[in-house]
Design an enzyme around this catalytic site. Structure first.
Site, PDB file in Angstrom:
ATOM      1  CG  HIS A 291      50.250  38.546  38.595  1.00 59.06           C
ATOM      2  ND1 HIS A 291      49.140  39.326  38.551  1.00 59.06           N
ATOM      3  CD2 HIS A 291      50.851  37.522  38.116  1.00 59.06           C
ATOM      4  CE1 HIS A 291      48.746  38.589  37.834  1.00 59.06           C
ATOM      5  NE2 HIS A 291      49.802  37.265  37.379  1.00 59.06           N
TER       6      HIS A 291
ATOM      7  CG  HIS B  97      46.476  36.847  40.165  1.00 59.09           C
ATOM      8  ND1 HIS B  97      47.527  36.719  40.365  1.00 59.09           N
ATOM      9  CD2 HIS B  97      46.099  36.098  39.876  1.00 59.09           C
ATOM     10  CE1 HIS B  97      47.781  35.791  39.653  1.00 59.09           C
ATOM     11  NE2 HIS B  97      46.893  35.413  38.982  1.00 59.09           N
TER      12      HIS B  97
ATOM     13  CE  LYS C 127      50.207  36.631  30.671  1.00 58.65           C
ATOM     14  NZ  LYS C 127      49.401  35.353  31.033  1.00 58.65           N
TER      15      LYS C 127
END
Lengths: 314, 314
Positions: A39, A42, A183
């Site tokens: 996504h 990345h 994250k």
């Protein structure tokens, strides 16, 4: 710029030779390790990698070593062709994609050692090595204190598996830089500590969280959220933001800040795994915010476990 | 040939640059890791290294990470000047000696992380990392099954420390080959397994045991044996030889062979730690010799713990 992917490499030795050839030509190499189903989070790591190094390698490998038998290895989403297309469309593309079939299969390297049956070794080989007459994978890298807190409490083999597969990837790709998303904050700090403690010649870079327009931190697992669950899951990022505002307005007591987040997620119907305010490097719990901290949260919405965090700079 | 030692290097980064420069010039590098107080066994490893690679690095470092608090770290013998002299007199000498002061001190590498107090971290940092506010060394490489048997039973942190420091040395020196003595047979097999499991780009070579004229396997710890203890300690190598002869005469039952060795060492006044017949790679215990095995023994004479072994090829 022309979309490009120079190489898709599946073989360890070929990957290493590719990388060594680049180094021989004076080029620096950056690695972005992923489990695929890419996504925008990345893709931002790849863009970061382009700023740091001459050539960029993205690895796409769902690592069985970091899933426990009760976890979602078999249903972890994948779409390799989609991943390749996304990578091709990044400005600068990527120079190589490393997409190994099985990183725990040593049969081709050593004639004297039989093929470990890693299909049975879903926990990462510890159980299977006895079945394999003592010849299966059994080496693990452990960052013993950092791996225990936060996500480590509910996922006891997770960081052992992560540290081990990242070590393997580092030894295969031999990058100068490796980029990890913040994250997975605990993962980022564990890898950074591991690299320091084992004197790996690699610079580990943490890259900022990418969020959807509504604030939800991007994750491959978001695809499993129903629209209702997704709406409820926004309570995580929203309450973290509110906690940060509250700190800026003078609230330094972590119990108060945690209650705010826990209450909001609870009200939204989420099931809290943890909500902790910890030091950025040691990940040790903090009671009053007097130095830089990170507020880490894990919560479950339906069957989907989500994590998120927010750094608070003092 | 002229005696030579090109360099004595104490700094990690300098060591890595030295090695990379060699590689850039097309030279292969062999590493012989030692804890110093060199004897002919070590020197034979260096000679082996010369056969394999263009340049040879010997590391001399007593690794605190592999001693438990009750063990002999503080009295482990050392004689660095003597070591240098011995290395200079080997045909071909050595190309570099890596002699770091403290491999667990990260203060110079990372500004943001404070100096760990490794003097307190004699067990290897696990205890000390909390004292250091969570910033001390805490990463360990474990070869989980192989580390448990044989010497691992009485020395629970030993192989964790060995695998970890060898990983560090590998990441600093980046050798093509690493040579280990088969006297430390379990260590040799653990390192070989670790290299395979973590995809380290290094070939691990086991070199044969070197013995004194009377048969005693060379060890830095032999210096602590009194003449009487030394005479008694010969029971180890002599009984291993007798067991091997007995096998050649048709005895394949390991219980019988072990009794022979245990009896002989016991009669000589030695205190047996273990006497085991195991498979050469898996180190799993064997009851009947039907495939290649190694007969491993550890025994104490006075205060000195000695190990020895003998491979039996079928």
């Amino acid at each position: 710029m022309e979309p490009k992917i120079q190489e898709v490499i599946t073989d360890k030795e070929q990957m290493r030779q590719w990388s060594r050839t680049m180094r021989l030509h004076g080029k620096t190499v950056a690695l972005v390790p992923t489990m695929g189903y890419l996504h925008k989070g990345h893709l931002s790591l790849v863009e970061e990698a382009h700023k740091l190094a001459d050539v960029v390698v993205v690895s796409v490998y769902v690592n069985p070593g970091q899933f426990s038998p009760s976890e979602d290895l078999s249903t972890y989403p994948s779409d390799f062709n989609g991943d390749i297309e996304k990578l091709m469309n990044i400005p600068g593309g990527v120079d190589a994609v490393f997409h190994p079939h099985n990183l725990y299969d040593y049969s081709s390297n050593q004639d004297t050692i039989e093929t470990p049956n890693v299909q049975n070794g879903i926990e990462g080989g510890v159980l299977s090595c006895l079945e394999e007459r003592g010849l299966g994978h059994e080496t693990w890298v452990r960052v013993e204190r950092l791996e225990k807190g936060l996500c480590g409490k509910s996922r006891p083999v997770f960081f052992r598996g992560v540290a081990t597969v990242v070590t393997k990837l580092f030894n295969i790709v031999e990058p100068d830089f490796a980029i990890f998303g913040k994250k997975d904050y605990q993962q980022f700090r564990i890898i950074q500590r591991m690299v320091r403690d084992l004197d790996m010649p690699i610079e580990v870079i943490g890259s900022e969280i990418v969020r959807d327009a509504d604030g939800l931190a991007l994750s491959s697992r978001n695809v499993y959220l129903s629209p209702e669950e997704r709406e409820k899951a926004l309570s995580i990022s929203r309450s973290l933001l509110r906690a940060k505002s509250s700190f800026k307005m003078g609230e330094t007591n972590c119990r108060e800040l945690k209650n705010l987040v826990i209450q909001a997620i609870d009200d939204a119907g989420g099931e809290i795994d943890y909500a902790e305010v910890v030091e950025t490097e040691s990940l040790m719990a903090v009671e009053e915010i007097t130095r830089p901290v990170v507020f880490c949260v894990a919560a479950r919405f339906g069957k989907v476990r989500l994590i998120d965090n927010m750094e608070i700079h003092v």
